[in-house]
Scaffold this motif. Structure first.
Motif, short mmCIF file in Angstrom:
data_model
loop_
_atom_site.label_atom_id
_atom_site.label_comp_id
_atom_site.label_asym_id
_atom_site.label_seq_id
_atom_site.Cartn_x
_atom_site.Cartn_y
_atom_site.Cartn_z
N THR A 164 0.83 -1.20 0.00
CA THR A 164 0.00 0.00 0.00
C THR A 164 0.87 1.25 0.00
OG1 THR A 164 -1.75 -1.17 1.20
CG2 THR A 164 -1.84 1.22 1.23
N LEU A 165 1.91 1.25 0.83
CA LEU A 165 2.82 2.39 0.90
C LEU A 165 3.56 2.59 -0.42
CD1 LEU A 165 4.33 1.88 4.46
CD2 LEU A 165 2.73 3.66 3.75
N ALA A 166 3.80 1.50 -1.15
CA ALA A 166 4.49 1.61 -2.44
C ALA A 166 3.72 2.48 -3.42
CB ALA A 166 4.71 0.22 -3.02
N LEU A 167 2.42 2.57 -3.24
CA LEU A 167 1.57 3.38 -4.13
C LEU A 167 1.51 4.84 -3.69
CD1 LEU A 167 -1.28 0.77 -4.60
CD2 LEU A 167 0.59 1.30 -6.17
N GLU A 168 2.30 5.18 -2.65
CA GLU A 168 2.43 6.55 -2.16
C GLU A 168 1.07 7.18 -1.86
OE1 GLU A 168 4.87 8.66 -4.93
OE2 GLU A 168 6.61 7.39 -4.57
N PRO A 169 0.30 6.57 -0.97
CA PRO A 169 -1.04 7.09 -0.68
C PRO A 169 -1.00 8.36 0.15
CG PRO A 169 -0.51 5.31 0.83
CD PRO A 169 0.63 5.38 -0.16
N GLU A 170 -1.92 9.24 -0.14
CA GLU A 170 -2.17 10.37 0.76
C GLU A 170 -3.19 9.97 1.82
OE1 GLU A 170 -3.74 15.00 0.67
OE2 GLU A 170 -3.31 13.97 -1.20
N LEU A 171 -4.15 9.13 1.40
CA LEU A 171 -5.17 8.62 2.30
C LEU A 171 -5.16 7.10 2.22
CD1 LEU A 171 -7.67 8.90 4.15
CD2 LEU A 171 -9.06 9.09 2.07
N MET A 172 -4.91 6.44 3.36
CA MET A 172 -4.92 4.98 3.43
C MET A 172 -6.23 4.54 4.08
SD MET A 172 -1.02 4.18 4.74
CE MET A 172 -1.25 2.38 4.69
N LEU A 173 -6.93 3.64 3.41
CA LEU A 173 -8.14 3.04 3.96
C LEU A 173 -7.80 1.62 4.39
CD1 LEU A 173 -10.82 4.17 1.33
CD2 LEU A 173 -9.99 5.41 3.33
N LEU A 174 -7.82 1.37 5.68
CA LEU A 174 -7.45 0.06 6.22
C LEU A 174 -8.70 -0.63 6.74
CD1 LEU A 174 -4.22 1.02 8.23
CD2 LEU A 174 -4.42 0.29 5.83
N ASP A 175 -9.04 -1.75 6.11
CA ASP A 175 -10.25 -2.49 6.46
C ASP A 175 -9.89 -3.66 7.37
OD1 ASP A 175 -12.82 -3.39 6.59
OD2 ASP A 175 -13.08 -3.74 4.45
N GLU A 176 -10.19 -3.53 8.66
CA GLU A 176 -9.92 -4.57 9.67
C GLU A 176 -8.44 -5.01 9.64
OE1 GLU A 176 -11.97 -5.41 11.90
OE2 GLU A 176 -14.02 -5.33 11.17
N PRO A 177 -7.50 -4.09 9.85
CA PRO A 177 -6.09 -4.46 9.71
C PRO A 177 -5.59 -5.48 10.72
CG PRO A 177 -6.32 -2.26 10.66
CD PRO A 177 -7.68 -2.67 10.18
#
Length: 251
Positions: A164-177
């Protein structure tokens, strides 16, 4: 650069399925660089909200804005390119590839070769340095050459955060991490989320209230698809309606 206080906002977000209202007039405001949780009992509509935000589903009514821009009609690929990246309840990595190879696949867009799985492995070597940085960030440097299918579940979830970080997100949506994890893995992933949140905004669905209490700046409680209450952990955990609806305790 956007200066709006909220990175993500919804207005009247509603989703109906043949007369059943799964998400009911949700007005959500996610403050920039905060960790914001959505909690609620099973069937409260949390994952449906995520599906609406990432355009897996189309709203019946309402609007979604990202950095002040209306993205209600945007396609899923456009959403991702804008910097909204989502993880899922079930670990979404390639089990028969190594950890390094998984991260390299996520990094391919930097070469303009996204989804070109048939390209020579040598053409992707240029991505190894960044891949290893990301693996180190999530504590997987020792597992770079391990086949993902052989990794413990908690390590697979850490790898998913790396991709996920590889895609350089500004907003991370984490579903039941932390779903399905033992205490040691929960603690590891909780620390990892806190670490990677620096300079980013995170919106997460999470059932583990210990994780929510540790991480989250603001919490939105959903019940039957609608917002029941919002606030910090102390505020929502002491709300009699939350105790009854979410924790199963009468007020």
């Amino acid at each position: 650069m956007a200066t709006t206080e909220y990175v993500l906002e919804t207005e009247g977000l509603t989703k109906e399925f043949r007369g059943f209202t799964a998400v009911d007039d949700v007005n959500l405001k996610v403050r920039r660089h905060n960790i914001h949780a959505m909690i609620g009992p099973n069937g409260a509509g949390k994952t449906t909200v995520f599906n609406l935000l990432t355009k897996v589903l189309t709203p019946t009514h309402g609007k979604v804005a990202f950095n002040g821009r209306d993205i209600t009609s945007a396609k899923p690929a456009e959403i991702a390119r804008m910097g909204i990246i989502r993880s899922f309840q079930i670990s979404a990595v390639f089990p028969h590839m190594t950890a390094r190879e998984n991260v390299r696949v996520a990094l391919q867009r930097q070469l303009g070769t996204t989804f070109h799985f048939w390209r020579s492995d040598n053409s992707l070597k240029v991505l190894d340095s960044r891949a290893e940085e990301l693996l180190d960030m999530v504590g997987l440097e020792r597992f770079a050459d391990a086949t993902v299918a052989d990794l413990p579940y908690g390590r697979k979830r850490a790898l998913e955060i790396a991709t996920t970080l590889a895609l350089e997100p500004e907003l991370m949506l984490l579903d039941e991490p932390t779903q399905g994890m033992g205490r040691e893995d929960v603690d590891r992933i909780t620390k990892l989320i806190k670490q990677v949140s620096k300079g980013r905004t995170i919106l997460m669905v999470e059932h583990n209230l210990g994780v929510v209490a540790t991480l989250c700046d603001r919490i939105t409680v959903l019940q039957r698809g609608a917002i029941l209450t919002e606030g910090d952990y102390e505020t929502v955990s002491n709300d009699p309606r939350v105790k009854e609806a979410y924790m199963g305790k009468a007020a």
